[in-house]
Motif scaffolding. Structure first.
Motif, PDB file in Angstrom:
ATOM      1  N   GLN A   1       0.828  -1.208   0.000  1.00 33.58           N
ATOM      2  CA  GLN A   1       0.000   0.000   0.000  1.00 33.58           C
ATOM      3  C   GLN A   1       0.866   1.263   0.000  1.00 33.58           C
ATOM      4  O   GLN A   1       0.526   2.258  -0.644  1.00 33.58           O
ATOM      5  CB  GLN A   1      -0.932  -0.007   1.216  1.00 33.58           C
ATOM      6  CG  GLN A   1      -2.073  -1.014   1.139  1.00 33.58           C
ATOM      7  CD  GLN A   1      -1.640  -2.445   1.409  1.00 33.58           C
ATOM      8  OE1 GLN A   1      -0.532  -2.672   1.920  1.00 33.58           O
ATOM      9  NE2 GLN A   1      -2.503  -3.409   1.106  1.00 33.58           N
TER      10      GLN A   1
ATOM     11  N   SER B   1      -0.323  -4.620  -6.434  1.00 24.84           N
ATOM     12  CA  SER B   1      -0.279  -3.743  -5.256  1.00 24.84           C
ATOM     13  C   SER B   1      -1.222  -2.566  -5.412  1.00 24.84           C
ATOM     14  O   SER B   1      -1.811  -2.081  -4.431  1.00 24.84           O
ATOM     15  CB  SER B   1       1.145  -3.238  -5.040  1.00 24.84           C
ATOM     16  OG  SER B   1       2.023  -4.299  -4.735  1.00 24.84           O
TER      17      SER B   1
ATOM     18  N   GLU C   1      -4.612  -3.731  -4.533  1.00 27.24           N
ATOM     19  CA  GLU C   1      -4.795  -3.939  -3.099  1.00 27.24           C
ATOM     20  C   GLU C   1      -4.987  -2.618  -2.368  1.00 27.24           C
ATOM     21  O   GLU C   1      -5.603  -2.571  -1.299  1.00 27.24           O
ATOM     22  CB  GLU C   1      -3.595  -4.684  -2.510  1.00 27.24           C
ATOM     23  CG  GLU C   1      -3.507  -6.145  -2.923  1.00 27.24           C
ATOM     24  CD  GLU C   1      -2.543  -6.937  -2.069  1.00 27.24           C
ATOM     25  OE1 GLU C   1      -2.284  -6.513  -0.926  1.00 27.24           O
ATOM     26  OE2 GLU C   1      -2.063  -7.979  -2.532  1.00 27.24           O
TER      27      GLU C   1
END
Length: 234
Positions: free
Chosen positions: A102, A136, A139
């Motif tokens: 993140q 990523s 996410e």
């Protein structure tokens, strides 16, 4: 010995087609001319250990170096994301507490929306760390936002054991040795020093004079290239 030569010793001595394929891909990117519509950005990260003095430092005196006690208190670590545009002499550093998927995704979004909002695509060179993946972005953000960012990126990965091909490592080395080499107690201290360092360096527009080319690689790293037997037929 140059740093990239030291790392080269870690490469398996046998031929490695995957290595040379990724290496030549990155080197081809570095041969492209400057194009503000498609800026070439190198990205990497590192950590900085936070250390606090255990006793007050002695005041400075004319002609003397700063003196402080060798003992210190550990205050954990922080992460530094660094992106640089070698052809423009520009670098961007972000200090974070962690370097999760993140965190990487947020740094990439800042590159896209804050630092290069007018770019058609950002040509991004980085190593193949497990956080440096398109997943990523999914996410960290809703699907539509993740896809928007993906469509603004053109990603090129350095090969395994080939992180020396990432010019961001050069900038990180300068930062660690000349920007934040001193003892820093907390994340805010690091951020202040980093901001001052990148401001000075950006004002001077210091570029990277990269000279290692594909032609050089095919000579100096010839042992990594597979031997191909060509059949001419009858």
């Amino acid at each position: 010995m140059k740093p990239w030569l030291k790392e080269q010793w870690c490469i398996a001595p046998k031929a490695n087609a995957d290595f040379v394929a990724a290496m030549e891909d990155v080197l081809a990117v570095y041969q492209r001319p400057y194009d503000e519509r498609r800026p070439q950005i190198c990205l990497d990260e590192t950590s900085k250990q936070l250390k606090a003095d255990t006793c007050e430092r002695l005041p400075l005196k004319p002609g003397e170096s700063e003196r402080f006690d060798y003992e210190y208190e550990r205050h954990g670590v922080c992460n530094l994301f660094l992106a640089c545009e070698p052809l423009a002499g520009k670098r961007m550093v972000q200090v974070t507490q962690r370097r999760t998927k993140q965190d990487w995704a947020q740094f990439v979004r800042d590159l896209v929306d804050i630092h290069y909002p007018q770019a058609e695509r950002i040509v991004l060179v980085m190593d193949n760390l497990n956080t440096h993946v398109i997943g990523s972005l999914y996410e960290a953000f809703p699907p539509a936002e993740a896809r928007r960012l993906v469509e603004r990126l053109e990603i090129h990965y350095t090969p395994k054991y080939g992180s020396w091909l990432n010019m961001a490592e050069i900038e990180l080395a300068v930062l660690m040795h000349h920007g934040i080499s001193q003892r820093l107690a907390d994340q805010e201290d690091v951020r202040r020093q980093v901001d001052a360092w990148q401001t000075r360096r950006n004002q001077k527009a210091i570029k990277v004079d990269w000279r290692f080319t594909t032609a050089d690689a095919r000579i100096k790293l010839k042992h990594l290239y597979p031997s191909v037997e060509v059949s001419l037929g009858e």
